[in-house]
Design a protein around this motif. Sequence first.
Motif, PDB file in Angstrom:
ATOM      1  N   ALA A  43     -95.502 -35.998  -5.760  1.00  0.00           N
ATOM      2  CA  ALA A  43     -95.277 -34.610  -5.359  1.00  0.00           C
ATOM      3  C   ALA A  43     -94.398 -34.553  -4.115  1.00  0.00           C
ATOM      4  CB  ALA A  43     -96.602 -33.923  -5.097  1.00  0.00           C
ATOM      5  N   PHE A  44     -94.552 -35.551  -3.211  1.00  0.00           N
ATOM      6  CA  PHE A  44     -93.753 -35.566  -1.991  1.00  0.00           C
ATOM      7  C   PHE A  44     -92.267 -35.641  -2.313  1.00  0.00           C
ATOM      8  CE2 PHE A  44     -97.752 -37.387  -0.400  1.00  0.00           C
ATOM      9  CZ  PHE A  44     -98.033 -36.440   0.558  1.00  0.00           C
ATOM     10  N   GLY A 103     -90.680 -35.031  -5.066  1.00  0.00           N
ATOM     11  CA  GLY A 103     -90.179 -33.853  -5.764  1.00  0.00           C
ATOM     12  C   GLY A 103     -89.967 -32.692  -4.818  1.00  0.00           C
ATOM     13  N   MET A 104     -90.950 -32.517  -3.905  1.00  0.00           N
ATOM     14  CA  MET A 104     -90.858 -31.403  -2.962  1.00  0.00           C
ATOM     15  C   MET A 104     -89.641 -31.554  -2.066  1.00  0.00           C
ATOM     16  SD  MET A 104     -93.758 -30.311  -0.241  1.00  0.00           S
ATOM     17  CE  MET A 104     -94.984 -30.299  -1.522  1.00  0.00           C
ATOM     18  N   SER A 125     -87.006 -33.287  -2.655  1.00  0.00           N
ATOM     19  CA  SER A 125     -85.791 -33.172  -3.454  1.00  0.00           C
ATOM     20  C   SER A 125     -85.441 -31.732  -3.720  1.00  0.00           C
ATOM     21  CB  SER A 125     -85.979 -33.882  -4.794  1.00  0.00           C
ATOM     22  OG  SER A 125     -86.109 -35.243  -4.597  1.00  0.00           O
ATOM     23  N   SER A 126     -86.442 -30.972  -4.122  1.00  0.00           N
ATOM     24  CA  SER A 126     -86.187 -29.572  -4.427  1.00  0.00           C
ATOM     25  C   SER A 126     -85.631 -28.852  -3.207  1.00  0.00           C
ATOM     26  CB  SER A 126     -87.489 -28.930  -4.893  1.00  0.00           C
ATOM     27  OG  SER A 126     -87.415 -27.549  -4.792  1.00  0.00           O
ATOM     28  N   MET A 157     -82.074 -30.080  -2.239  1.00  0.00           N
ATOM     29  CA  MET A 157     -81.069 -29.578  -3.174  1.00  0.00           C
ATOM     30  C   MET A 157     -80.777 -28.109  -2.891  1.00  0.00           C
ATOM     31  SD  MET A 157     -79.409 -31.160  -5.374  1.00  0.00           S
ATOM     32  CE  MET A 157     -77.905 -30.248  -5.180  1.00  0.00           C
ATOM     33  N   THR A 158     -81.829 -27.357  -2.572  1.00  0.00           N
ATOM     34  CA  THR A 158     -81.627 -25.939  -2.240  1.00  0.00           C
ATOM     35  C   THR A 158     -80.714 -25.802  -1.033  1.00  0.00           C
ATOM     36  OG1 THR A 158     -83.870 -25.566  -2.986  1.00  0.00           O
ATOM     37  CG2 THR A 158     -82.829 -23.797  -1.777  1.00  0.00           C
ATOM     38  N   SER A 218     -77.105 -26.970  -1.677  1.00  0.00           N
ATOM     39  CA  SER A 218     -76.243 -26.118  -2.492  1.00  0.00           C
ATOM     40  C   SER A 218     -75.981 -24.780  -1.811  1.00  0.00           C
ATOM     41  CB  SER A 218     -76.820 -25.925  -3.897  1.00  0.00           C
ATOM     42  OG  SER A 218     -78.093 -25.382  -3.832  1.00  0.00           O
ATOM     43  N   LEU A 219     -76.962 -24.240  -1.098  1.00  0.00           N
ATOM     44  CA  LEU A 219     -76.720 -22.927  -0.494  1.00  0.00           C
ATOM     45  C   LEU A 219     -75.878 -23.016   0.776  1.00  0.00           C
ATOM     46  CD1 LEU A 219     -80.050 -21.041  -1.095  1.00  0.00           C
ATOM     47  CD2 LEU A 219     -77.985 -21.099  -2.453  1.00  0.00           C
ATOM     48  N   PHE A 223     -89.685 -23.129   5.703  1.00  0.00           N
ATOM     49  CA  PHE A 223     -88.667 -23.389   4.686  1.00  0.00           C
ATOM     50  C   PHE A 223     -88.299 -22.119   3.933  1.00  0.00           C
ATOM     51  CE2 PHE A 223     -87.398 -24.334   0.368  1.00  0.00           C
ATOM     52  CZ  PHE A 223     -86.250 -25.031   0.626  1.00  0.00           C
ATOM     53  N   TYR A 224     -89.307 -21.274   3.656  1.00  0.00           N
ATOM     54  CA  TYR A 224     -89.002 -20.086   2.861  1.00  0.00           C
ATOM     55  C   TYR A 224     -88.293 -18.996   3.657  1.00  0.00           C
ATOM     56  CZ  TYR A 224     -90.742 -21.791  -1.460  1.00  0.00           C
ATOM     57  OH  TYR A 224     -90.851 -22.511  -2.617  1.00  0.00           O
ATOM     58  N   MET A 267     -85.441 -20.101   4.995  1.00  0.00           N
ATOM     59  CA  MET A 267     -84.169 -20.822   5.101  1.00  0.00           C
ATOM     60  C   MET A 267     -82.987 -19.975   4.670  1.00  0.00           C
ATOM     61  SD  MET A 267     -84.336 -23.811   6.290  1.00  0.00           S
ATOM     62  CE  MET A 267     -83.219 -23.251   7.492  1.00  0.00           C
ATOM     63  N   GLN A 268     -83.222 -19.031   3.748  1.00  0.00           N
ATOM     64  CA  GLN A 268     -82.068 -18.239   3.297  1.00  0.00           C
ATOM     65  C   GLN A 268     -81.506 -17.413   4.440  1.00  0.00           C
ATOM     66  OE1 GLN A 268     -85.034 -17.004   2.900  1.00  0.00           O
ATOM     67  NE2 GLN A 268     -85.113 -15.029   1.904  1.00  0.00           N
ATOM     68  N   PHE A 317     -73.396 -18.637   6.929  1.00  0.00           N
ATOM     69  CA  PHE A 317     -72.278 -18.170   6.103  1.00  0.00           C
ATOM     70  C   PHE A 317     -71.585 -16.974   6.739  1.00  0.00           C
ATOM     71  CE2 PHE A 317     -70.801 -15.352   2.633  1.00  0.00           C
ATOM     72  CZ  PHE A 317     -69.695 -16.107   2.291  1.00  0.00           C
ATOM     73  N   ALA A 320     -72.065 -24.404  -6.600  1.00  0.00           N
ATOM     74  CA  ALA A 320     -73.166 -25.041  -5.879  1.00  0.00           C
ATOM     75  C   ALA A 320     -74.471 -24.894  -6.655  1.00  0.00           C
ATOM     76  CB  ALA A 320     -73.307 -24.419  -4.496  1.00  0.00           C
ATOM     77  N   PHE A 363     -77.155 -27.683  -8.535  1.00  0.00           N
ATOM     78  CA  PHE A 363     -78.620 -27.626  -8.551  1.00  0.00           C
ATOM     79  C   PHE A 363     -79.133 -27.711  -9.986  1.00  0.00           C
ATOM     80  CE2 PHE A 363     -82.325 -26.293  -5.956  1.00  0.00           C
ATOM     81  CZ  PHE A 363     -83.246 -26.198  -6.979  1.00  0.00           C
ATOM     82  N   MET A 369     -99.062 -34.869 -11.277  1.00  0.00           N
ATOM     83  CA  MET A 369     -98.799 -34.543  -9.871  1.00  0.00           C
ATOM     84  C   MET A 369     -97.314 -34.455  -9.576  1.00  0.00           C
ATOM     85  SD  MET A 369    -101.514 -37.148  -8.299  1.00  0.00           S
ATOM     86  CE  MET A 369    -103.211 -37.081  -8.839  1.00  0.00           C
ATOM     87  N   TYR A 386     -93.438 -33.226  -9.543  1.00  0.00           N
ATOM     88  CA  TYR A 386     -92.794 -31.914  -9.508  1.00  0.00           C
ATOM     89  C   TYR A 386     -92.283 -31.580 -10.898  1.00  0.00           C
ATOM     90  CZ  TYR A 386     -92.258 -29.317  -5.199  1.00  0.00           C
ATOM     91  OH  TYR A 386     -92.455 -28.473  -4.144  1.00  0.00           O
ATOM     92  N   PHE A 389     -89.449 -27.268  -9.153  1.00  0.00           N
ATOM     93  CA  PHE A 389     -88.194 -27.703  -8.547  1.00  0.00           C
ATOM     94  C   PHE A 389     -87.289 -26.516  -8.246  1.00  0.00           C
ATOM     95  CE2 PHE A 389     -83.980 -29.693  -8.507  1.00  0.00           C
ATOM     96  CZ  PHE A 389     -84.222 -30.738  -7.640  1.00  0.00           C
ATOM     97  N   ILE A 411     -85.013 -21.493  -5.251  1.00  0.00           N
ATOM     98  CA  ILE A 411     -83.920 -20.638  -5.711  1.00  0.00           C
ATOM     99  C   ILE A 411     -84.482 -19.353  -6.311  1.00  0.00           C
ATOM    100  CG2 ILE A 411     -81.984 -20.464  -7.312  1.00  0.00           C
ATOM    101  CD1 ILE A 411     -81.304 -22.373  -5.219  1.00  0.00           C
ATOM    102  N   PHE A 427     -87.128 -17.928  -5.405  1.00  0.00           N
ATOM    103  CA  PHE A 427     -87.585 -17.107  -4.289  1.00  0.00           C
ATOM    104  C   PHE A 427     -86.403 -16.471  -3.565  1.00  0.00           C
ATOM    105  CE2 PHE A 427     -88.767 -16.616   0.176  1.00  0.00           C
ATOM    106  CZ  PHE A 427     -89.873 -15.801   0.038  1.00  0.00           C
ATOM    107  N   PHE A 428     -85.383 -17.273  -3.277  1.00  0.00           N
ATOM    108  CA  PHE A 428     -84.263 -16.755  -2.497  1.00  0.00           C
ATOM    109  C   PHE A 428     -83.458 -15.714  -3.264  1.00  0.00           C
ATOM    110  CE2 PHE A 428     -84.106 -20.963   0.026  1.00  0.00           C
ATOM    111  CZ  PHE A 428     -85.177 -20.521   0.792  1.00  0.00           C
TER     112      PHE A 428
END
Lengths: 313, 667
Positions: A122-123, A125-126, A128-129, A132-133, A136-137, A289-290, A292-293, A300, B441, B445, B571, B573, B578, B582, B584-585
């Motif tokens: 889970a670590f 994946g978390m 990574s997700s 990547m966010t 890319s943003l 983190f949430y 971050m946008q 930007f 971008a 993803f 367990m 992701y 994943f 995105i 959410f944003f």
Amino acid sequence: MSPLLLTVIQAVLVLGLAPLTVGLVRWFKARLQGRQGAVPWLPYVALATMLRREMVISESTSWVFRLVPFVVCATGVFLVLILPLVSTGSALSAYSHFMLVAGVLALGSVFLVLGGLDSASAFGGMGSSREMTIASLVEPAVFAVFAAFAVASGHATIDGMVQTGGAALLVTPALLFSLIALVLIALAENARYPVDNPATHLELTMVHEAMVLEYSGPYLAMVEYASALRLTVFLLLLANFTVPTSFLFHPSAWQTGATAAVLVGTFLKLLLGSFLLALLETSIVKMRFYRMQEYLSLAFVIALAGLLLTLFL
Amino acid sequence: MDPAFLSFAILASLAGTVFAALVALLGVRAHHFAHILLAFSGAVGAVASIAFVVQDFEVLEIASVRLFFGMTFALDVFSAIFFAIVGLVSCLCSVYAIAYVRQSHEGYHIASLNAATALFVLGMQGVLLSTNVLGFMAFWELMSITSFFLVMADRKPASIKAALFYFVMTHLGAAAILTGFFVLAQGTILADFRTLAFSAQVIPAPALALTFFLFLFGFGSKAGLVPFHAWLPEAHPQAPSHISALMSGVMLKVAVYGFLRMMLFLIPSLPATFGLVIIGLGLASAIFGALYAVIERDIKRVLAFSSIENIGIIFTMIGVGAYAFANRLPGLLVVALLAAVFHCVSHALFKSGLFLAAGAIVHATGTRSLERMGGLAKRMPLLSGAFLVLALSAAALPPFGPFYGEWMFLQSLVQSLAAPTDGAVTGVLVLVLFAVVLASALAIFAMVKLFGIATLGAPRSEAAEKAVEPPASMNAPILLLALLLAWMGVFAPALVSLVGGKDLVSAANRLPAIEIVGIRPDASLVVPAAVFLGLLACLGLVFLLRRLLSDAKRERSYHTWNCGQPIDASMEYTATAFSAPIRFFFRFLLRTKNTVVAIPVVATNPWICRRELFLNLRSVWMDYGYLPIARTCLRAASIVRRVQSGSVQLYVAFIFLALLVTLVIAL
């Protein structure tokens, strides 16, 4: 001075100084927070130790997991070879086109993400997700910054863009916005405060460290070295965008005095850069983190302001 | 090579395709032969059209049919590029289909599936070869109808529903295209393209605008342009995978070809606003396609949405071309069109490769859901290696081919910013630049999610755990496509000069007096081959240093660390997790709905409960666009139905009324 020699000098200097930069940031940070702090050259020792250690490879991983450290390191080395860090006009400077730089940076991030996913925890994946966010943003801001520098300097390569540093900044003051945005980008790309906490391993807030959690021994050394390399590259790049290019080697000018100036200058850039980074990291907190946008859109918007002011003023 | 020989080869390719359709009808025994024949004729067509592009002919006349009032079939540089794509992809898909259709559990009717596949390819080839309206529309219909049958090849209710949706949309589109032709050609169906090009410059502005919007809807709905795209993510995934590859990789390109060809006629007289319309729809497709590709969890639907994204980028390029021409930036027009064609080629290669790989994975794991995959990289190393290259190409990352197409486009945008133009133009170009960057971008993803969740980590289902490498005849086309993309990365400038900005415009010509100004892709400064080699050299250097500095042998295998607890695949992701940031944003655009249902486990304590999360990935376009229209149509129909009372006297009265009205109008 032949351009090829400049490339070699730059490669040796930057590749050699990268772990020191990380050590300096940690040392400054410790001193600023009232701790004794480890010696700045500790990362060299740590890397040497890791290289000698046995590796533990997770059973769930595949060939991708083993490929990742090599690719991540190689993208870092590639950037060191093409970017104007210690010298402009080096042999490969034509390749420091901003599209290519952005692409290679993204390639490195993508492979780190794949490594995190391959560990099947889970670590990983978390991390990574999230990585990547962010990666890319942050991209629109990266393009806005480089487009502004390209328009102001008339060059598509970063090697040409650093000409706008120093006194030239006064001619196009709008680039200050781009510089600020570049700082925000650098913090995001290097997993520093307020985007990520580079010091924790077990918080749910972590991004970069979560991805590399399953790496050990020489592979961990490579991944850590690659992130040290990325930090050094960004610090030097930021410095080169602000100070005049006379602090860089150039094929046409080569005297003893200039050489000393460049060498001392490079060291000072790293010293000052790591001090400012440590100062920033002790004075602000990490963002959720949430949220971050907000940070990324701020980066930007500032970058866009820089671009539009450059275009219309 | 002799033109006569080339046109003979193209004819032979067409004949081979027809013959393959006939052979396929013989049934299961002819399965191998039909596909080998189809592959062979595709290869011949591809090689012949590439040979034609390499040489410097203007037009290659294939055949002149006297029967239908003198129809001519011909290739020019522009259609030859698309013909080569059709040939190459159909060749590889046929090779793939030999084993794929045979071992599939879907219960296809093999004879009709193969025959329809061959006719589908024939339809696409015919559209590209036609130089007049009648031939174009006839082959267009052949392409549409065969693909309608192919979508419901597995005869499941979901497929039939998707196919009918596709059927309706594609025929609305075809009707629009036909009407567009009629308006442009002043009512004749036998006009050839030369006449159209001429009349595009003389017809009055309202008729031109009408033609433009008809073409935009007609070709756009076939290509999957937002908001006419809703059928695409339903229909493409339902088809067998080699058909999905053909539909997404090639059929969409045929639609783009049609639009581009018509735009080349229209662009000289189009006002800038129409360019903005194309740009708007293109950017909407790019961003929505990319967003849905990120949040989607079905492997083939991810690819379908990614097609929408890429089509959006291609349309944006065309729109920028039109806008630039209207604003006197002809250099940007050339680069934008060049980038559009280049992107068509690269999208055809990577998307068909990805669909073929997805087909092999779906076959191995028995599911299309990413949440039940994982661990395939370990079990199918060859396939996943090719898959990685294809996914990186789809993400437009260096050093693979598609990266250079994007480079060409974005760089010329930035260069045009520096050129002195008025503020509005600069504003539009800035907007396009950032929207395209954001879309690509998000595409990175989506592709990372696709590859990472499907192939990395531990297997999430038993079927995924038992997955094995597909047979060589299925792997080979995928590997070949991956190699081609790497090759494109090395030889991008050669390919660009082959497509050639000047050639493209002058061959499709009809564009009067275009001057090609300074902006050319900077192939001279940056050599893609050097980028490729440079990255490889760095990789080699790192490898060497790691060998020198540490002992490579010392390692052991152990399970993944999980805070000292036992670990299992649940367990990991998931694809849903994943893409959560995105989702959410971008929740203001996506409007996904999370519902948490808590069911108490112990009656006495409400805090101990089972929680279930339902995540509704709704489509904004369906909810606010298609469904209200459908409801309105049904309501209108039910009102009109009241007329159908069954009483004969009333019907007679209607007939009388109709007669009266007709007479009033006629007299």
